[in-house]
Motif scaffolding. Sequence first.
Motif, PDB file in Angstrom:
ATOM      1  N   MET A  86      -4.170  -6.653   8.468  1.00  0.00           N
ATOM      2  CA  MET A  86      -4.048  -7.941   8.115  1.00  0.00           C
ATOM      3  C   MET A  86      -5.327  -8.774   8.078  1.00  0.00           C
ATOM      4  O   MET A  86      -5.383  -9.572   7.126  1.00  0.00           O
ATOM      5  N   ALA A 119       3.926 -12.929  11.992  1.00  0.00           N
ATOM      6  CA  ALA A 119       3.401 -12.472  10.552  1.00  0.00           C
ATOM      7  C   ALA A 119       4.640 -11.467  10.301  1.00  0.00           C
ATOM      8  O   ALA A 119       5.049 -10.786  11.021  1.00  0.00           O
ATOM      9  N   SER A 128       1.496 -10.930   6.526  1.00  0.00           N
ATOM     10  CA  SER A 128       1.092 -12.345   5.885  1.00  0.00           C
ATOM     11  C   SER A 128       1.776 -13.159   7.129  1.00  0.00           C
ATOM     12  O   SER A 128       3.014 -12.858   7.574  1.00  0.00           O
ATOM     13  N   GLN A 163      -7.287 -18.662  10.053  1.00  0.00           N
ATOM     14  CA  GLN A 163      -6.254 -17.771   9.354  1.00  0.00           C
ATOM     15  C   GLN A 163      -6.645 -16.195   9.687  1.00  0.00           C
ATOM     16  O   GLN A 163      -5.484 -15.667   9.360  1.00  0.00           O
ATOM     17  N   ALA A 164      -7.835 -15.820   9.988  1.00  0.00           N
ATOM     18  CA  ALA A 164      -8.118 -14.468   9.995  1.00  0.00           C
ATOM     19  C   ALA A 164      -7.640 -13.748  11.393  1.00  0.00           C
ATOM     20  O   ALA A 164      -8.098 -14.618  12.457  1.00  0.00           O
ATOM     21  N   LYS A 220      -6.631  -8.160   4.799  1.00  0.00           N
ATOM     22  CA  LYS A 220      -5.955  -8.673   3.621  1.00  0.00           C
ATOM     23  C   LYS A 220      -6.116 -10.420   3.664  1.00  0.00           C
ATOM     24  O   LYS A 220      -6.044 -10.916   2.487  1.00  0.00           O
ATOM     25  N   SER A 221      -6.089 -10.872   4.725  1.00  0.00           N
ATOM     26  CA  SER A 221      -6.071 -12.382   4.894  1.00  0.00           C
ATOM     27  C   SER A 221      -7.677 -12.807   4.371  1.00  0.00           C
ATOM     28  O   SER A 221      -7.803 -13.986   3.851  1.00  0.00           O
TER      29      SER A 221
END
Lengths: 157, 83
Positions: A58, B56, B60, A121-122, A61-62
């Motif tokens: 993730m 998530a 995401s 966000q990460a 991806k982020s």
Amino acid sequence: MRLSVSIQSEDFDVSHELAQLRANDARVGAVCSFVGTVRERNEGTAVSSMELEHYPGMTEKSITAMMEEAAKRFDIYGARVIHRIGLLQPQDQIVLVAVTSAHRGMSFQACEFLMDYLKTQAPFWKKEVTTEGARWVDARVSDDKALARWGITVKNV
Amino acid sequence: MKVTVRYFASIREAIGHGSEVIETDVTTVGALRDLLLARGTPFQEALSTDRAVRMALNQSVCDGAAHLQDNCEVAFFPPVTGG
């Protein structure tokens, strides 16, 4: 567009990364970078070390998604993000964000945008070892506000 | 359906493990959280709706309304503090 992200325990060489980011690209007239480092004190307490945890998969991806968003918003030629994980000591480098563009304005803005995004966000979490024991670092409301300046409303905290 | 659930940072520490596979009939991430909350301590405290818990689905960020699929991955974690 050169966009790349690395999550690693090893240190990084800023000069080398900046040289790579603009190598053979004569359009570049501006290279802007930010390096975050471990402070010896946080919220009044001495920090002897810091452990960084993340969510493999993730995280990459982020960060890739935020670099693609930066490329849409700003006229840039490349971006590079390196974030370290594992055990770090005061003064160690934690994070590098570097951006190239034709003129300084775009790379300054994109660099700040990427850092504001990364902060909220990460999926990374810092745990500090202090004289008062180990503690998870609290997220800051001010970081959510920093991202809101770019028109992105999130609620991390 | 089969769901892999992952926990990170302070939530992982409170729960005592980083991942588990759950066989369930619930259909949303929020309903899965309720299912875990109903287990009692330590889930009840770690995933409490009074706390800022981020979620998530398949790596995401999502909210409680997100729909689960067979073999999906759901993660629960505290606010992020990187950079």
